[in-house]
Design an enzyme around this catalytic site. Structure first.
Site, mmCIF file in Angstrom:
data_model
loop_
_atom_site.group_PDB
_atom_site.id
_atom_site.type_symbol
_atom_site.label_atom_id
_atom_site.label_comp_id
_atom_site.label_asym_id
_atom_site.label_seq_id
_atom_site.Cartn_x
_atom_site.Cartn_y
_atom_site.Cartn_z
ATOM 1 N N GLY A 1 0.818 -1.201 0.000
ATOM 2 C CA GLY A 1 0.000 0.000 0.000
ATOM 3 C C GLY A 1 0.850 1.248 0.000
ATOM 4 O O GLY A 1 0.604 2.184 -0.758
ATOM 5 N N GLU B 1 7.090 3.792 4.487
ATOM 6 C CA GLU B 1 7.379 4.939 5.360
ATOM 7 C C GLU B 1 8.813 5.437 5.299
ATOM 8 O O GLU B 1 9.283 6.065 6.255
ATOM 9 C CB GLU B 1 7.062 4.565 6.816
ATOM 10 C CG GLU B 1 8.017 3.550 7.467
ATOM 11 C CD GLU B 1 7.587 2.116 7.358
ATOM 12 O OE1 GLU B 1 8.091 1.269 8.124
ATOM 13 O OE2 GLU B 1 6.730 1.821 6.492
ATOM 14 N N HIS C 1 -0.915 6.464 8.601
ATOM 15 C CA HIS C 1 -0.118 5.316 9.025
ATOM 16 C C HIS C 1 1.358 5.531 8.698
ATOM 17 O O HIS C 1 2.227 5.373 9.572
ATOM 18 C CB HIS C 1 -0.638 4.054 8.333
ATOM 19 C CG HIS C 1 0.091 2.802 8.701
ATOM 20 N ND1 HIS C 1 -0.336 1.951 9.690
ATOM 21 C CD2 HIS C 1 1.237 2.255 8.220
ATOM 22 C CE1 HIS C 1 0.500 0.936 9.798
ATOM 23 N NE2 HIS C 1 1.472 1.100 8.912
ATOM 24 N N GLU C 2 1.642 5.890 7.453
ATOM 25 C CA GLU C 2 3.041 6.049 7.060
ATOM 26 C C GLU C 2 3.683 7.255 7.740
ATOM 27 O O GLU C 2 4.860 7.212 8.112
ATOM 28 C CB GLU C 2 3.159 6.167 5.542
ATOM 29 C CG GLU C 2 2.514 5.031 4.762
ATOM 30 C CD GLU C 2 2.953 3.642 5.206
ATOM 31 O OE1 GLU C 2 4.079 3.481 5.714
ATOM 32 O OE2 GLU C 2 2.154 2.700 5.047
#
Length: 883
Positions: A283, A286, A319-320
């Protein structure tokens, strides 16, 4: 890193693949064998002469002996498919180096040295999409977990932290934009074109290295941190996609502000860059200061993206970004600690999304995902603890267990500590381990010391696999209600016997007459059995348990349907109300499939479900977003989990029969709901989003009850749609129905969005995941479509992963669906083993199926396993699935 969040004649070309055959028995790596690397690498300088066909990489490493390592006379640097063109130590070209199973072995005698290595790689030939690869004319990297060793020789492990300086040079027409980690420090022109240099001052492991070079444009903005520093923000995309990046930028700024306010984490570089890439296995990633994203989680507008797409972008961006602290500033000592960063960061992005969109609905969405993906994983041959003990290929452990169950385990700590004490624990964790490679045990100790928790027994959640089952009984005598709780943790591969674990259960006892309760309390079940007594109840109360899904367990209880209807109507905990509806329906379907209901009993059970659903549909106090959740039937995969041996065909038939009965019985109410919701605006406010959700849910029931009328209604919704949510919802219903409306709208959809890869992915997925009886033939035809390719992971997932969820296709009695997925795996494995391996788990469920399907599924796994030269990724998944 975010795993991809998506639930024939392949056109791949194995001869062009770059994955060499691997040994039949890849080595088993054990957590207990960990030892520090013998050398430290405090500084790394990388020089890239960029080209699509050939890129030359010159790596210069400053190394010094690790006091915690062994006094070895050599250094062993990981490599994958590399041959050094030159190796020099302390400025002297060396000829005494060797290659050992891909590793570069360099003799070193002193305490500190400088090693320089030159390699050449071909990004255009890198079909694995790991390391440095080409995507539509641009260059980009993906290094987690072990992709950096495909770029240059290096101790490619998360506990070797180094500061990086990166110089890139290349053709300014092909690569006008040159990006890497950290901050830009210099740029210019030379005889070879133009160049740029970047420096990242924060030590990081090699898996966080990133490089992007290509013809890109950026949406730019700025963010002022809590201490007043200005950070330049940029989201880099192809020029034609720039207009679809506004939501991603707003999501980034919201994430940065929220992380400061809720977790006290401030961003630490001058720039934060995001790049959207069309070819990506996961997806998003990071990488420090330079996040590389699948375009699916960046690009959005109302015409091309659904409300769910908008939510997905917001969650993955968060999230990242949150990984900047929970993953980058504090990273993992080794890959067995993966849930240290991923489970913690999933919890952080869930809490963020709750604050952005509302806690109740978000919590239900998270639990639905856990039950449909992680619970089956926990009960199958691939079950593993959130901190595994061993692996052969780490890529196979980017699982729902590590991510989603890992988040639930940390959420339980938060539930037991409370938000304030939990924050004290996380503050201590970041303070203690900033700049270090930490372990799950380090996090637990910080929570014990900072939050004041005793987690000695709780550590079992990290080491035991399987979903605990909690048997619940409530007895009433006199004015006393007696609650008995009993837990079991089922056996899983390599773990036949389990110990009881602490299970925090939020509960409330409702008075039947008033529909209220005295207050919620938290009971921690930390033994095999526990008994709790409550006085003052003249009548038997109604128990609401595991409110808010306070523990990732399966609740087993014998409860009167009348009590479930009561909770579905009156429970003030949104999740518990949803759960009552689910429990009511699941209980009925399990009993019906098992043949345990007479016609009269079936009619009575359906009547109770119908009464509860009617209350949901007509309750004016509910907002439509919550109403839409309450209207959803339990997923077939979750229903299957209730059986030791499941018959997918029988479960599907009963589920569809119930859906049709509800659609017929509540046709007037559902039609009125659809009409009312159709009058809402097409905006992005909560009311409009909720209306779109219930509109589609109403269509789902109406299509089952009166297909012809529903097809007309769905076609009208499609034609009137002003958003992708409405258009896709209508088309989803039509793809499962016969008739001309289906064909006409599918053609219109393709013609309208031809050339937009993300929307055409939807077109593939809607057809492949439909309930149409001819879905297998549809998937075969789509696999031969000119727009289908095995080389793009998004396209492969859109067709075949959607298909693995179909009861009439994947689980066809003939076994043709299983064979189709096995053929895909064999065709895809030489091209992209990481993606291929992710299609094995659906075939690994054979032990939980009725005998005929089980034999067919197992035979396909055996056929895959017999293929010579399987990748480590696929080999491990197949052998574990076969047992």
């Amino acid at each position: 890193m975010d795993i991809a969040r998506t639930p024939s004649t392949p056109d791949g070309n194995p001869e062009m693949a770059d994955a060499p055959p691997t040994p039949k028995e890849p080595p088993l790596i054990r957590r207990e064998d960990y030892r520090p690397f013998d050398w430290l690498v405090p500084k790394t300088h990388l020089d890239f002469a960029l080209g699509l066909e050939t890129t030359r990489v010159t790596a210069t490493l400053k190394v010094e002996r690790n006091p915690a390592g062994l006094p070895t006379p050599e250094i062993r640097l990981d490599g994958d498919g590399l041959t050094p063109l030159e190796v020099a130590v302390d400025g002297q070209v060396l000829n005494s180096w060797t290659l050992d199973d891909g590793k570069l072995v360099v003799p070193l005698s002193g305490e500190a040295h400088e090693i320089r290595m030159v390699t050449e790689i071909s990004p255009a030939a890198n079909s694995q999409l790991m390391g440095l690869y080409a995507s539509n004319g641009m260059l980009c990297t993906q290094c987690e977990a072990e992709g950096f060793r495909r770029i240059t020789f290096f101790p490619d492990r998360p506990d070797v932290l180094s500061t990086y300086t990166v110089r890139m040079s290349g053709d300014p027409e092909a690569f006008p934009v040159l990006l890497s980690n950290g901050n830009p420090v210099a740029s210019g022109e030379d005889a070879g074109g133009h160049w740029a240099e970047w420096h990242d001052p924060w030590p990081k492991p090699s898996y966080l290295f990133a490089l992007v070079a290509g013809d890109l444009v950026a949406r730019k903005d700025r963010f002022t941190t809590i201490t007043g520093r200005e950070v330049d923000l940029a989201i880099w995309v192809r020029a034609e996609d720039l207009d679809r990046t506004g939501h991603a930028m707003e999501s980034l700024k919201h994430s940065m502000k929220w992380d400061e306010e809720v977790f006290g984490r401030e961003y630490d570089l001058d720039q934060f860059n995001i790049v959207a890439v069309g070819d990506f296995n996961m997806g998003a990633m990071e990488n420090k200061g330079l996040n590389v994203f699948n375009t699916k989680y960046v690009l959005a507008d109302a015409e091309t993206a659904t409300d769910g797409d908008y939510d997905g972008i917001e969650g993955v961006i968060a999230h990242e970004y949150f990984h900047n602290w929970s993953g980058n500033r504090v990273t993992c000592r080794d890959w067995f600690q993966l849930s240290l960063k991923e489970g913690f960061t999933v919890l952080r992005d869930q809490l963020f999304s709750q604050d952005m969109r509302g806690e109740a609905v978000k919590r239900i969405e998270d639990v639905r995902l856990l039950r449909s993906v992680q619970f089956p994983e926990d009960s199958g041959p691939l079950a593993h603890p959130i901190r595994p003990d061993s692996f052969r290929e780490i890529g196979n452990f980017y699982t729902s267990t590590v991510y989603n169950k890992g988040a639930e385990v940390i959420r339980m700590m938060r539930t037991m500590a409370g938000p304030e004490r939990f924050r004290q624990g996380t503050d201590l964790y970041f303070e203690r381990h900033d700049g270090e490679a930490a372990t799950c045990e380090d996090f637990i100790r910080a929570m014990e010391d900072g939050a004041g928790l005793d987690l000695a027994q709780f550590r079992l959640w990290y080491s035991q696999a399987g979903t605990p089952k909690v048997e619940v009984s409530l007895e009433h005598e006199g004015d006393t209600a007696t609650l008995t709780l009993r837990q079991t943790v089922p056996p899983t591969p390599d773990q036949p016997d389990k110990q009881p674990m602490p299970i925090p259960l939020r509960l409330a006892l409702f008075d039947r007459a008033t529909g209220t309760h005295r207050g919620e309390e938290l009971v921690v079940l930390d033994q095999v059995e526990s008994v709790v007594r409550y006085g003052g109840f003249a009548e038997r109360p109604v128990l609401s348990i595991n409110r808010g899904f306070s523990a990732p367990v399966a609740i087993e209880r014998s409860i009167d349907p009348e009590e479930l209807v009561f909770l579905a109507k009156h429970d003030d905990d949104a999740f518990a109300r949803y759960e009552a509806m689910q429990e009511l329906i699941v209980g009925h379907l399990v009993t019906t499939v098992g043949g345990g209901l007479s016609d009269a009993a079936r009619s009575e059970a359906r009547g109770a479900i119908g009464e509860a659903l009617r209350a949901v549909v007509t309750d004016d106090r509910l907002d439509d977003s919550m109403r839409g959740e309450l209207m959803m039937l339990p997923a077939q995969s979750y229903i299957s989990e209730q059986f030791l041996v499941a018959d997918p065909g029988a479960i599907h038939a009963e589920r569809e029969a119930l859906k049709a009965w509800l659609g017929q019985t509540l046709e007037a109410e559902l039609t009125a709901l659809h009409r009312r919701a159709s009058g809402q605006s097409s905006g992005m406010d909560p009311a409009a989003r909720g209306a779109r959700k219930v509109k589609t849910q109403a269509l789902v029931f109406l299509a089952a009850g009166n297909p012809q009328a529903a097809a007309t209604l769905a076609a009208a919704q499609y034609d009137a749609a002003e958003t992708m949510t409405d258009r896709q919802g209508a088309l989803m219903v039509l793809t499962g129905l016969p008739g001309p409306e289906r064909t006409h709208k599918l053609i219109d959809f393709y013609n309208r969005f031809q050339g937009d890869a993300l929307v055409i992915d939807k077109w593939f997925s809607l057809q492949a995941g439909s309930l149409h009886p001819n879905v297998i033939e549809h998937v075969k035809a789509l696999a031969g479509h000119p727009d289908f390719t095995l080389k793009n992971p998004n396209r492969v997932r859109s067709l075949y992963m959607a298909f693995t969820g179909t009861p009439l296709g994947f689980h066809a009695e003939s076994g043709e669906g299983y064979r189709m997925i096995a053929d895909l795996i064999l065709a895809l494995d030489p091209i992209n083993p990481s993606t291929a391996a992710r299609f094995v788990p659906p075939l690994g469920r054979w032990r939980r199926l009725e005998p005929k399907r089980a034999a067919l599924m197992r035979a396909e796994l055996e056929r895959i396993g017999a293929q010579p030269g399987l990748s480590r990724d696929t080999f491990e998944q197949v052998t574990r699935s076969l047992g």
